[in-house]
Design a protein around this motif. Structure first.
Motif, mmCIF file in Angstrom:
data_model
loop_
_atom_site.group_PDB
_atom_site.id
_atom_site.type_symbol
_atom_site.label_atom_id
_atom_site.label_comp_id
_atom_site.label_asym_id
_atom_site.label_seq_id
_atom_site.Cartn_x
_atom_site.Cartn_y
_atom_site.Cartn_z
ATOM 1 N N UNK A 51 0.806 -1.226 -0.081
ATOM 2 C CA UNK A 51 0.096 0.274 0.041
ATOM 3 C C UNK A 51 0.821 1.234 0.094
ATOM 4 N N UNK A 52 2.179 1.202 -0.101
ATOM 5 C CA UNK A 52 2.881 2.313 -0.101
ATOM 6 C C UNK A 52 2.693 3.274 -1.119
ATOM 7 N N UNK A 53 2.264 2.798 -2.418
ATOM 8 C CA UNK A 53 1.794 3.785 -3.431
ATOM 9 C C UNK A 53 0.519 4.509 -3.367
ATOM 10 N N UNK A 72 -6.020 1.783 11.656
ATOM 11 C CA UNK A 72 -6.235 1.017 12.720
ATOM 12 C C UNK A 72 -7.777 0.082 12.356
ATOM 13 N N UNK A 73 -8.550 0.742 11.915
ATOM 14 C CA UNK A 73 -9.903 0.244 11.379
ATOM 15 C C UNK A 73 -9.852 -1.021 10.648
ATOM 16 N N UNK A 86 -5.804 4.397 1.525
ATOM 17 C CA UNK A 86 -5.828 4.533 2.862
ATOM 18 C C UNK A 86 -5.683 6.026 3.189
ATOM 19 N N UNK A 87 -6.428 6.589 3.801
ATOM 20 C CA UNK A 87 -6.206 8.170 4.087
ATOM 21 C C UNK A 87 -5.541 8.622 5.877
ATOM 22 N N UNK A 88 -5.841 7.825 6.448
ATOM 23 C CA UNK A 88 -5.300 8.166 8.011
ATOM 24 C C UNK A 88 -4.800 6.987 8.844
ATOM 25 N N UNK A 102 0.783 7.338 7.066
ATOM 26 C CA UNK A 102 -0.131 6.328 7.147
ATOM 27 C C UNK A 102 0.837 4.768 6.718
ATOM 28 N N UNK A 103 1.639 4.860 5.615
ATOM 29 C CA UNK A 103 2.617 3.678 5.524
ATOM 30 C C UNK A 103 3.074 3.001 6.518
#
Length: 188
Positions: free
Chosen positions: A79-81, A143-144, A136-138, A87-88
């Motif tokens: 998900x780093x991209x 965590x969710x 993934x924004x935050x 977040x990463x």
């Protein structure tokens, strides 16, 4: 770079941390020329989606949307991209702490479920574009997603894990590459 300058960790240790991270969570994605491990992971995502979210699975099937379209970049970069560095870092910390190679597959499913209504209501011709915009924004969202992914993991029959382990996606296969890796010293 962050570890070196913010925490003053020597490069040799940073290199070893990175190698171990790749070795544990992405090994064969990058060592294989044929991408069998990646294809196996994409198949596992299909199985999980079909089991946990048949409506979304059927929607994707009808639109001829395969995991190759949306999950390849998520898997190859963990998900780093699609995330800010903050977040990463948080996501990777969670992945390291949980230490389950299959967790990323469950995170993919949790992320798809989070966006289920948008994906199901979207015009099938627009689905690839919609999927490409998912990110993934935050930290709270991480965590969710991790909590949901862990719940999905617990609700998945153990036979799935047995099957996934037999695929040996995360087992290091290349003796030559292993020797090169062990003999390489970055400070030289």
């Amino acid at each position: 770079v962050l570890l070196k300058y913010a925490f003053h960790i020597p490069l040799i240790y940073i290199y070893r941390l990175f190698v171990n991270f790749i070795y544990i969570f992405l090994t064969n994605y990058y060592w294989e020329k044929e991408f069998h491990a990646l294809q196996s992971s994409l198949n596992l995502i299909t199985i999980l989606l079909k089991y946990h979210e048949p409506e979304l699975y059927n929607s994707f099937e009808n639109a001829m949307i395969s995991p190759e379209i949306y999950a390849t970049s998520w898997l190859l970069t963990l998900f780093a991209n699609k995330c800010s560095l903050e977040v990463v870092y948080h996501l990777w910390d969670k992945i390291i702490v949980i230490n389950d190679c299959l967790l990323i597959h469950y995170i993919v499913i949790a992320l798809l479920i989070k966006h289920k209504q948008t994906l199901i209501n979207d015009d099938t011709t627009q689905l690839p574009i919609t999927l490409s915009k998912i990110k993934i924004n935050s930290i709270d969202e991480v965590d969710d997603l991790i909590a949901h992914a862990c719940d999905l993991c617990q609700c998945t029959p153990n036979s799935f894990r047995i099957f996934a382990n037999k695929l040996e996606i995360f087992k290091y296969h290349s003796q030559r590459l292993k020797q090169l890796n062990e003999n390489y010293e970055p400070e030289n």
